[in-house]
Design an enzyme around this catalytic site. Structure first.
Site, PDB file in Angstrom:
ATOM      1  N   SER A 103      15.578 -23.312  -9.218  1.00  0.00           N
ATOM      2  CA  SER A 103      16.001 -24.746  -9.118  1.00  0.00           C
ATOM      3  C   SER A 103      16.555 -25.154 -10.417  1.00  0.00           C
ATOM      4  O   SER A 103      17.631 -24.927 -10.974  1.00  0.00           O
ATOM      5  CB  SER A 103      14.587 -25.403  -8.733  1.00  0.00           C
ATOM      6  N   ASP A 243      20.867 -31.042  -9.096  1.00  0.00           N
ATOM      7  CA  ASP A 243      20.177 -29.951 -10.303  1.00  0.00           C
ATOM      8  C   ASP A 243      20.853 -28.535  -9.724  1.00  0.00           C
ATOM      9  O   ASP A 243      21.515 -28.502  -8.670  1.00  0.00           O
ATOM     10  CB  ASP A 243      18.713 -30.120 -10.113  1.00  0.00           C
ATOM     11  N   ASP A 245      19.945 -26.059  -7.846  1.00  0.00           N
ATOM     12  CA  ASP A 245      19.929 -25.456  -6.306  1.00  0.00           C
ATOM     13  C   ASP A 245      20.125 -26.543  -5.363  1.00  0.00           C
ATOM     14  O   ASP A 245      20.145 -26.614  -4.088  1.00  0.00           O
ATOM     15  CB  ASP A 245      18.658 -24.801  -6.116  1.00  0.00           C
ATOM     16  N   ASP A 247      18.662 -29.502  -4.599  1.00  0.00           N
ATOM     17  CA  ASP A 247      17.596 -30.023  -3.860  1.00  0.00           C
ATOM     18  C   ASP A 247      17.030 -31.427  -4.422  1.00  0.00           C
ATOM     19  O   ASP A 247      16.259 -32.329  -3.940  1.00  0.00           O
ATOM     20  CB  ASP A 247      16.298 -29.453  -3.394  1.00  0.00           C
TER      21      ASP A 247
END
Length: 455
Positions: A103, A243, A245, A247
């Site tokens: 992430s 961010d 990734d 999400d």
């Protein structure tokens, strides 16, 4: 009762690359164990996607080998946003989706998490079954003729792009909007600019040159400074930052001011109310600004609070039958559009509101007034125990009394560090700062076995 877990946390398995358990040999065993459990359900197909970390290629190969050894076929997506992997798990009718990502963390971290066939997080029972197999010994390979095969899905990004475009009304046209997009050198670097451009926006892109090591470095939702500057320089209408990734999302107005997840949630909720599309309560967390709760009340909506973490927001949404929830950090879940937090889809809902109302971002968020909030991290070794100390509970009661109905106090142990987070929120910034400082001193002193006098 849930079993004690050795590997799976609240968001899969995560750590520093090269340190247990984030090693190639463990990830191979994880793929095999997951494959054995999933194959037992009758569907022998999984999808595997990743963000742009260099180590992701190594772990992708390890997972593929593990699944193959268990007789499970792998559909390889390549670099994709986490929510895209959840979506493709459903539409490709896979038994599970596997995400290789850490992430918003630096490149030297990585992790593995799973989605079930419905695009939601894999259920606890399945994760526990995988853990049991991991502890049973070395992998036992199926016969050669039963080995799983790997197939590259070359149009994966295109499928997700079309899905995102379909999340807004068909007549929505972003022509005339200049949008600066910061992809954090991460997983949205292909899809986000393409979606916005295909919907007609004039797109300026930064943070879209991943080299495997620069994910989240000075770019993205946690580092919006460059985005703020670029929005002003480019005379843009709005900025969007994801961010690593994809999400999470935060946005920036035309003046270079950051709008966090609470503000975006308010804008989306307001648009839903105008269209009569809100169902159930809106879900936030313990850290959601009190200003959002007040603003939602004015819209006739209730804010439900839950623990910090998007998984808890999702759980509560499903419990209360809601469709909209999120965190201040920018995890926003629109369950009437998808099954998990999706930064790009959330941004599109806000852009749709801008187009349909003809109002800029700063005006759309003006109906929500942020309450001053102060967060102090106090070093303590046993946070939960310190919270229960009489001196601390009495101090919290006194602070709450002084704040009355116009403020909140929250003491929350860190899940990863020996810290107790002291949060005070209220209408008066001076009072908030005084109480936060006093509570922090009280906690620190009480943790050493002493106490302080009330202010």
């Amino acid at each position: 009762m849930a079993e004690e877990r050795s590997y799976f946390g609240t968001d899969g398995i995560r750590g520093r690359v090269g340190e247990a358990p984030i090693t190639p040999d463990f990830v191979l065993r994880l793929g095999w164990a997951a494959g054995r459990v999933l194959a037992g359900e009758g569907q022998r197909k999984v999808v595997i996607g990743k963000d742009t970390r260099l180590s992701g290629y190594m772990f992708e190969s390890a997972l593929e080998a593990g699944f193959a050894a268990a007789g499970v076929h792998s559909l390889m997506l390549g670099p994709m946003p986490t929510p895209a992997i959840a979506y493709l798990t459903r539409t490709l009718h896979a038994r599970a989706g596997v995400v290789i990502s850490a992430s918003h963390n630096p490149h030297h971290d990585n992790g593995i998490k799973f989605f079930g066939p419905d695009g939601y997080k894999l259920d606890d029972a399945t994760e526990e079954a995988i853990e049991r197999l991991l502890q049973d010994g070395p992998p036992q390979m199926v016969r050669c003729e039963e080995l799983g095969r790997a197939t590259r899905i070359n149009d994966a990004v295109g499928r997700y792009i079309e899905f995102c475009k379909g999340s807004v009304q068909r007549q929505i046209d972003l022509r005339g909007l200049r949008v600066v997009v910061d992809c954090a050198h991460g997983a949205t670097y292909q899809a986000a600019p393409a979606v916005l451009a295909e919907l007609g926006a004039d797109v300026v892109v930064i943070g879209n040159e991943p080299d495997g090591l620069n994910i989240n470095v000075d770019h993205g939702s946690q580092h919006p400074e460059r985005l703020c500057q670029r929005v002003v320089e480019a005379s843009a209408d709005v900025g969007v930052a994801f961010d690593g990734d994809g999400d999470r999302v935060i946005m920036v107005d035309r003046y270079g001011r950051v709008i966090d997840g609470d503000g975006l949630l308010y804008i989306i909720a307001t648009a839903r109310v105008a269209r009569g599309q809100v169902r159930g309560a809106v879900v936030g967390t313990q850290m959601t600004n009190l200003g959002l709760e007040v603003a939602l009340q004015e819209l006739g909506l209730v804010l439900e609070r839950t623990r910090v973490g998007d998984r808890y927001v999702l759980e509560r949404l499903l419990q209360v039958g809601g469709t909209l929830g999120g965190e201040s950090s920018g995890h926003i879940i629109c369950l009437d559009r998808t099954t998990t937090g999706d930064g790009l889809i959330s941004a599109l809902q806000v852009l749709e509101a801008m187009v349909t109302t003809g109002r800029p971002l700063d005006e759309l968020v003006a109906g929500m007034h942020y309450y001053p909030q102060r967060l102090v991290n106090v070093p303590v070794s046993r946070g939960p125990d310190v919270i229960r100390l009489p001196a601390v509970t009495e101090a919290v009661e006194e602070a709450e009394h002084q704040l009355g109905d116009h403020g909140r106090v929250l003491l929350r142990p860190s899940g990863t560090e020996p810290l107790l987070r002291v949060m005070v929120e209220g209408a008066d910034e001076g009072q908030v700062n005084r109480l936060a400082d006093w509570l922090a001193v009280t906690v620190e002193t009480a943790a050493r076995g002493a106490a302080t006098d009330p202010i």
